[in-house]
Design a protein around this motif. Structure first.
Motif, mmCIF file in Angstrom:
data_model
loop_
_atom_site.group_PDB
_atom_site.id
_atom_site.type_symbol
_atom_site.label_atom_id
_atom_site.label_comp_id
_atom_site.label_asym_id
_atom_site.label_seq_id
_atom_site.Cartn_x
_atom_site.Cartn_y
_atom_site.Cartn_z
ATOM 1 N N VAL A 3 13.863 37.286 70.431
ATOM 2 C CA VAL A 3 13.200 37.072 71.722
ATOM 3 C C VAL A 3 14.176 37.343 72.859
ATOM 4 C CG1 VAL A 3 12.134 35.324 73.205
ATOM 5 C CG2 VAL A 3 11.631 35.354 70.765
ATOM 6 N N TYR A 4 15.375 36.810 72.737
ATOM 7 C CA TYR A 4 16.378 36.973 73.787
ATOM 8 C C TYR A 4 16.879 38.413 73.880
ATOM 9 C CZ TYR A 4 16.227 31.938 73.692
ATOM 10 O OH TYR A 4 15.801 30.640 73.727
ATOM 11 N N GLY A 43 6.395 42.298 75.080
ATOM 12 C CA GLY A 43 7.729 42.874 75.047
ATOM 13 C C GLY A 43 7.719 44.313 74.564
ATOM 14 N N VAL A 44 6.825 44.614 73.629
ATOM 15 C CA VAL A 44 6.678 45.985 73.142
ATOM 16 C C VAL A 44 6.209 46.888 74.270
ATOM 17 C CG1 VAL A 44 5.369 47.488 71.589
ATOM 18 C CG2 VAL A 44 6.265 45.319 70.742
ATOM 19 N N VAL A 45 5.212 46.446 75.019
ATOM 20 C CA VAL A 45 4.681 47.246 76.126
ATOM 21 C C VAL A 45 5.762 47.506 77.170
ATOM 22 C CG1 VAL A 45 3.040 47.263 78.046
ATOM 23 C CG2 VAL A 45 2.298 46.502 75.790
ATOM 24 N N ILE A 46 6.492 46.482 77.537
ATOM 25 C CA ILE A 46 7.531 46.635 78.553
ATOM 26 C C ILE A 46 8.640 47.558 78.056
ATOM 27 C CG2 ILE A 46 9.319 45.407 79.858
ATOM 28 C CD1 ILE A 46 7.312 43.002 79.867
ATOM 29 N N SER A 47 9.027 47.410 76.802
ATOM 30 C CA SER A 47 10.072 48.281 76.231
ATOM 31 C C SER A 47 9.608 49.731 76.198
ATOM 32 C CB SER A 47 10.443 47.817 74.827
ATOM 33 O OG SER A 47 11.030 46.534 74.857
ATOM 34 N N LEU A 48 8.379 49.964 75.772
ATOM 35 C CA LEU A 48 7.838 51.328 75.734
ATOM 36 C C LEU A 48 7.777 51.935 77.129
ATOM 37 C CD1 LEU A 48 4.975 50.848 73.145
ATOM 38 C CD2 LEU A 48 6.992 52.295 72.846
ATOM 39 N N TYR A 49 7.330 51.147 78.085
ATOM 40 C CA TYR A 49 7.254 51.617 79.472
ATOM 41 C C TYR A 49 8.642 52.022 79.981
ATOM 42 C CZ TYR A 49 6.726 51.429 84.538
ATOM 43 O OH TYR A 49 6.754 51.730 85.876
ATOM 44 N N ASN A 50 9.625 51.167 79.745
ATOM 45 C CA ASN A 50 10.987 51.470 80.199
ATOM 46 C C ASN A 50 11.576 52.670 79.472
ATOM 47 O OD1 ASN A 50 10.991 49.420 82.101
ATOM 48 N ND2 ASN A 50 11.876 47.924 80.706
ATOM 49 N N LEU A 51 11.305 52.796 78.187
ATOM 50 C CA LEU A 51 11.770 53.975 77.448
ATOM 51 C C LEU A 51 11.130 55.249 78.003
ATOM 52 C CD1 LEU A 51 11.833 52.514 73.851
ATOM 53 C CD2 LEU A 51 13.780 53.571 75.017
ATOM 54 N N GLY A 52 9.870 55.169 78.383
ATOM 55 C CA GLY A 52 9.206 56.314 79.005
ATOM 56 C C GLY A 52 9.867 56.714 80.314
ATOM 57 N N ARG A 53 10.273 55.725 81.092
ATOM 58 C CA ARG A 53 10.966 56.011 82.358
ATOM 59 C C ARG A 53 12.303 56.694 82.111
ATOM 60 N NH1 ARG A 53 9.951 52.399 87.171
ATOM 61 N NH2 ARG A 53 12.153 52.818 87.476
ATOM 62 N N ILE A 54 13.031 56.239 81.106
ATOM 63 C CA ILE A 54 14.316 56.865 80.777
ATOM 64 C C ILE A 54 14.117 58.322 80.388
ATOM 65 C CG2 ILE A 54 16.171 56.952 79.057
ATOM 66 C CD1 ILE A 54 16.067 53.920 78.971
ATOM 67 N N GLU A 55 13.173 58.552 79.504
ATOM 68 C CA GLU A 55 12.927 59.923 79.040
ATOM 69 C C GLU A 55 12.516 60.820 80.199
ATOM 70 O OE1 GLU A 55 13.905 60.928 76.316
ATOM 71 O OE2 GLU A 55 13.903 59.227 74.976
#
Length: 86
Positions: A3-4, A43-55
Motif C-alpha cells: 500500500v505504501y 492505485g492501479v488507475v493512478i499508476s496507469l495514468y501516470n505511466l501514460g503521462r511519462i510515455e
C-alpha cells in the motif's frame, strides 16, 4: 508495505516529472502498479495514468495510449470520475 509503495510512488511522481526524471519515475510506477494490482484498483488507475503521462513526454505515443486506455476503462468501471475526465 505494498500500500505504501503504491501511494508513495504515485505521490513522488510529480516531483520526478518536474525534473525530467522520467525513466526513474517509470521504474517506481511500474513497481507501484504491480503492487496495487493485488489490493487497490484506485492505485492501479493512478499508476496507469501516470505511466501514460511519462510515455507521452518521452514520445512513446503508442505506449502512452495503451496505458491511458487501460486507466480509462478501469476508472469507468470503479467510478473514478476525476480520472475519467483527466
Amino acid at each position: 508495505m505494498s500500500v505504501y509503495l503504491a501511494r508513495g510512488a504515485n505521490s513522488f511522481y510529480p516531483f520526478l516529472e518536474s525534473r525530467g526524471l522520467y525513466e526513474l519515475a517509470k521504474v517506481h510506477l511500474e513497481r507501484a502498479l504491480n503492487a496495487a494490482r493485488s489490493f487497490d484498483m484506485r492505485g492501479v488507475v493512478i499508476s496507469l495514468y501516470n505511466l501514460g503521462r511519462i510515455e507521452e513526454r518521452c514520445g512513446r505515443y503508442e505506449a502512452a495510449e495503451a496505458y491511458s486506455a487501460e486507466a480509462l476503462i478501469l476508472a469507468r468501471e470503479i467510478g473514478m470520475q476525476e480520472r475519467v475526465s483527466a
